[in-house]
Scaffold this motif. Sequence first.
Motif, PDB file in Angstrom:
ATOM      1  N   ALA A   1     -62.870  -1.535  19.167  1.00  0.00           N
ATOM      2  CA  ALA A   1     -61.682  -2.371  19.038  1.00  0.00           C
ATOM      3  C   ALA A   1     -60.858  -2.416  20.312  1.00  0.00           C
ATOM      4  N   HIS A   2     -60.712  -1.289  21.018  1.00  0.00           N
ATOM      5  CA  HIS A   2     -59.850  -1.277  22.199  1.00  0.00           C
ATOM      6  C   HIS A   2     -60.382  -2.201  23.288  1.00  0.00           C
ATOM      7  N   ASP A   3     -61.650  -2.038  23.647  1.00  0.00           N
ATOM      8  CA  ASP A   3     -62.237  -2.881  24.687  1.00  0.00           C
ATOM      9  C   ASP A   3     -62.325  -4.331  24.225  1.00  0.00           C
ATOM     10  N   ALA A   4     -62.598  -4.534  22.939  1.00  0.00           N
ATOM     11  CA  ALA A   4     -62.652  -5.902  22.408  1.00  0.00           C
ATOM     12  C   ALA A   4     -61.283  -6.576  22.496  1.00  0.00           C
ATOM     13  N   GLY A   5     -60.207  -5.802  22.257  1.00  0.00           N
ATOM     14  CA  GLY A   5     -58.872  -6.362  22.379  1.00  0.00           C
ATOM     15  C   GLY A   5     -58.546  -6.766  23.805  1.00  0.00           C
ATOM     16  N   ALA A   6     -58.923  -5.923  24.777  1.00  0.00           N
ATOM     17  CA  ALA A   6     -58.695  -6.261  26.187  1.00  0.00           C
ATOM     18  C   ALA A   6     -59.510  -7.483  26.578  1.00  0.00           C
ATOM     19  N   TYR A   7     -60.749  -7.543  26.123  1.00  0.00           N
ATOM     20  CA  TYR A   7     -61.603  -8.701  26.420  1.00  0.00           C
ATOM     21  C   TYR A   7     -60.992  -9.974  25.830  1.00  0.00           C
ATOM     22  N   GLY A   8     -60.511  -9.899  24.598  1.00  0.00           N
ATOM     23  CA  GLY A   8     -59.919 -11.076  23.968  1.00  0.00           C
ATOM     24  C   GLY A   8     -58.692 -11.572  24.713  1.00  0.00           C
ATOM     25  N   MET A   9     -57.846 -10.654  25.183  1.00  0.00           N
ATOM     26  CA  MET A   9     -56.670 -11.040  25.951  1.00  0.00           C
ATOM     27  C   MET A   9     -57.076 -11.714  27.257  1.00  0.00           C
ATOM     28  N   ALA A  10     -58.054 -11.130  27.953  1.00  0.00           N
ATOM     29  CA  ALA A  10     -58.521 -11.718  29.209  1.00  0.00           C
ATOM     30  C   ALA A  10     -59.107 -13.106  28.972  1.00  0.00           C
ATOM     31  N   PHE A  11     -59.845 -13.252  27.881  1.00  0.00           N
ATOM     32  CA  PHE A  11     -60.452 -14.551  27.564  1.00  0.00           C
ATOM     33  C   PHE A  11     -59.369 -15.588  27.285  1.00  0.00           C
ATOM     34  N   ASN A  12     -58.335 -15.212  26.541  1.00  0.00           N
ATOM     35  CA  ASN A  12     -57.241 -16.146  26.241  1.00  0.00           C
ATOM     36  C   ASN A  12     -56.562 -16.636  27.518  1.00  0.00           C
ATOM     37  N   LEU A  13     -56.378 -15.735  28.467  1.00  0.00           N
ATOM     38  CA  LEU A  13     -55.768 -16.132  29.731  1.00  0.00           C
ATOM     39  C   LEU A  13     -56.718 -16.994  30.557  1.00  0.00           C
ATOM     40  N   ALA A  14     -57.979 -16.606  30.576  1.00  0.00           N
ATOM     41  CA  ALA A  14     -58.955 -17.317  31.414  1.00  0.00           C
ATOM     42  C   ALA A  14     -59.240 -18.725  30.914  1.00  0.00           C
ATOM     43  N   GLN A  15     -59.126 -18.959  29.609  1.00  0.00           N
ATOM     44  CA  GLN A  15     -59.498 -20.263  29.078  1.00  0.00           C
ATOM     45  C   GLN A  15     -58.365 -21.294  29.190  1.00  0.00           C
ATOM     46  N   LEU A  16     -57.215 -20.901  29.730  1.00  0.00           N
ATOM     47  CA  LEU A  16     -56.132 -21.873  29.893  1.00  0.00           C
ATOM     48  C   LEU A  16     -56.586 -23.098  30.685  1.00  0.00           C
ATOM     49  N   PRO A  17     -57.152 -22.941  31.894  1.00  0.00           N
ATOM     50  CA  PRO A  17     -57.641 -24.141  32.579  1.00  0.00           C
ATOM     51  C   PRO A  17     -58.901 -24.706  31.958  1.00  0.00           C
ATOM     52  N   ALA A  18     -59.814 -23.841  31.552  1.00  0.00           N
ATOM     53  CA  ALA A  18     -61.123 -24.314  31.118  1.00  0.00           C
ATOM     54  C   ALA A  18     -61.082 -25.121  29.834  1.00  0.00           C
ATOM     55  N   VAL A  19     -60.214 -24.736  28.916  1.00  0.00           N
ATOM     56  CA  VAL A  19     -60.192 -25.389  27.612  1.00  0.00           C
ATOM     57  C   VAL A  19     -59.007 -26.324  27.461  1.00  0.00           C
ATOM     58  N   TYR A  20     -57.840 -25.887  27.902  1.00  0.00           N
ATOM     59  CA  TYR A  20     -56.631 -26.640  27.576  1.00  0.00           C
ATOM     60  C   TYR A  20     -56.307 -27.747  28.580  1.00  0.00           C
ATOM     61  N   VAL A  21     -57.052 -27.811  29.701  1.00  0.00           N
ATOM     62  CA  VAL A  21     -57.027 -29.003  30.546  1.00  0.00           C
ATOM     63  C   VAL A  21     -58.321 -29.774  30.343  1.00  0.00           C
ATOM     64  N   GLY A  22     -59.455 -29.086  30.543  1.00  0.00           N
ATOM     65  CA  GLY A  22     -60.739 -29.754  30.350  1.00  0.00           C
ATOM     66  C   GLY A  22     -60.927 -30.256  28.937  1.00  0.00           C
ATOM     67  N   GLY A  23     -60.432 -29.489  27.956  1.00  0.00           N
ATOM     68  CA  GLY A  23     -60.560 -29.925  26.566  1.00  0.00           C
ATOM     69  C   GLY A  23     -59.795 -31.201  26.295  1.00  0.00           C
ATOM     70  N   HIS A  24     -58.586 -31.328  26.860  1.00  0.00           N
ATOM     71  CA  HIS A  24     -57.805 -32.553  26.678  1.00  0.00           C
ATOM     72  C   HIS A  24     -58.490 -33.742  27.350  1.00  0.00           C
TER      73      HIS A  24
ATOM     74  N   TRP B   1     -53.201  -2.035  28.528  1.00  0.00           N
ATOM     75  CA  TRP B   1     -53.969  -3.277  28.689  1.00  0.00           C
ATOM     76  C   TRP B   1     -54.541  -3.414  30.097  1.00  0.00           C
ATOM     77  N   ALA B   2     -54.642  -2.344  30.872  1.00  0.00           N
ATOM     78  CA  ALA B   2     -55.074  -2.427  32.272  1.00  0.00           C
ATOM     79  C   ALA B   2     -56.462  -3.042  32.429  1.00  0.00           C
ATOM     80  N   LEU B   3     -57.324  -2.852  31.446  1.00  0.00           N
ATOM     81  CA  LEU B   3     -58.693  -3.379  31.531  1.00  0.00           C
ATOM     82  C   LEU B   3     -58.725  -4.909  31.582  1.00  0.00           C
ATOM     83  N   VAL B   4     -57.630  -5.548  31.193  1.00  0.00           N
ATOM     84  CA  VAL B   4     -57.582  -7.016  31.204  1.00  0.00           C
ATOM     85  C   VAL B   4     -57.768  -7.565  32.615  1.00  0.00           C
ATOM     86  N   ALA B   5     -57.249  -6.882  33.636  1.00  0.00           N
ATOM     87  CA  ALA B   5     -57.262  -7.419  35.005  1.00  0.00           C
ATOM     88  C   ALA B   5     -58.672  -7.684  35.521  1.00  0.00           C
ATOM     89  N   PRO B   6     -59.584  -6.701  35.539  1.00  0.00           N
ATOM     90  CA  PRO B   6     -60.928  -7.008  36.035  1.00  0.00           C
ATOM     91  C   PRO B   6     -61.683  -7.994  35.132  1.00  0.00           C
TER      92      PRO B   6
END
Length: 490
Positions: free
Chosen positions: A242-265, A320-325
Amino acid sequence: MKDRHKIVSAAAWSIGAGLAGRAVGLLGTLLIARHLSPDIVAEVTVATIIALTGNWIGAWGCGQYVMVRGGEGREAIFTASVFYLLAGSLVIAATWWATPWLADWLQAPNLAAYLPGALLGIGIRRLGAIPDKLLARELRFGRIAMATALGDVAYATVAVTLVSTTNLGGRAMILGFIAQSCVIAGITITGTGWRSWLAPARLRWARVRDIIRFGAPITGEITLAEGGRYWDKPLMLRLVGAHDAGAYGMAFNLAQLPAVYVGGHIGTVMVPAIVRAEPAARAPLIVNALVVAAVLLCPMGAGLAMVAPTLVAALLPPTWALVAPLLGVLAFMLLLGPGSYILSSFLTSLGRNAILMWIEVATMAVLLAAFAVLARWGVMAAAFAVGVAMLVQWLLTVQACHRDGVRLGRLWSPLSRVALACVAMALAVWGARALIAGQVPASAQLLLEVATGVLAYPVALGVFGGGLLGNLLQSAGLGRLPLLGRWLRG
């Protein structure tokens, strides 16, 4: 010409409002993370994804059917709407019944506390889904964008308020999701009215069969396409904890801002644009859309990767330090996704739903296999599975579009220029960080790094872009400004 200007204007409003709303939503998510551990956020996220998965399966292409066949009359819209509501009710009930089994398989003991609320939110959101497609059919993307943006605001407001003032914990996020669904459904329904889609008409079995045939490949394609964006989180929960999955999910949410919310529109707007365009104009329209997407998205992805360490240090607690890399990796991995989505809109306009479904099947198979193999070396290695899947999806989609006359040779020159501009921007951000690191608070350093990138990219694009920036601004109607026009002409 009138439709073209309307579509361009709608695209601008859609992207702008979508980005604004998503920015508020992400800010809310970051604030929530200051009060909750990655473990709790991971389980709430998985509960929401399970509810969303049932929603995709139960949609059965009814929204697309309304967009494509809605012109056949009120009977077509009403039948699709009834089919959609009944299918959704069955899927929601089945998912609720399967909750104990899902919690056990995913090793998420608190899933039962979150999933019923997530299903309620999905049920509310489904009420506005057919009106949403009717608005898109009428090119009323401004209202759709407003619904999405205000929904994100509602989620952030409710969830942040509750998580910071009560002991609800993860349930605060679920209540925020329900509030978001209420706002989105309310705005879309009031935009069309109930009678536009639920005014009674005769139900014909022939129409139901037509919906079933039409929706089968679309259901597979959309479920797998959306699953490619979301199913990695439950899989991560099971594979790395759960811990690593939570960090991965946070990183994914941040990373998909350009990929999904501009490209998706851009991709969403492209479907009606392509349908209305003359057949000979469709392929060039797609190529131009890909160039615009590259000009907008590549610097956003590269910028996110560059500022990731500073962003996490400024906005998140040490847990949440694992989010950065992870963010540094995922920001690049997700860049091919919007290109594939835009190309898919071309195939959708031609009715190539079966091809799209098989592309998604192949992509999902590669994603799951890559996750299973790479997760043995930890969450950082597993993150690269997203890039492997995105590359496979892009290559397969390009090959499918090539058969229908889309030639992407024209992309190499503009893409290389955009890449050079992004490299120059990254070097400018790196230089700014080297100068100010340790001398100012992390929040101030983040603002300075972002400002450096925002200023450096258009300058670099003006140097390397060969008119790309001017063409983009001209398409948005900004090139008519006298001073700006003279600057663009050099």
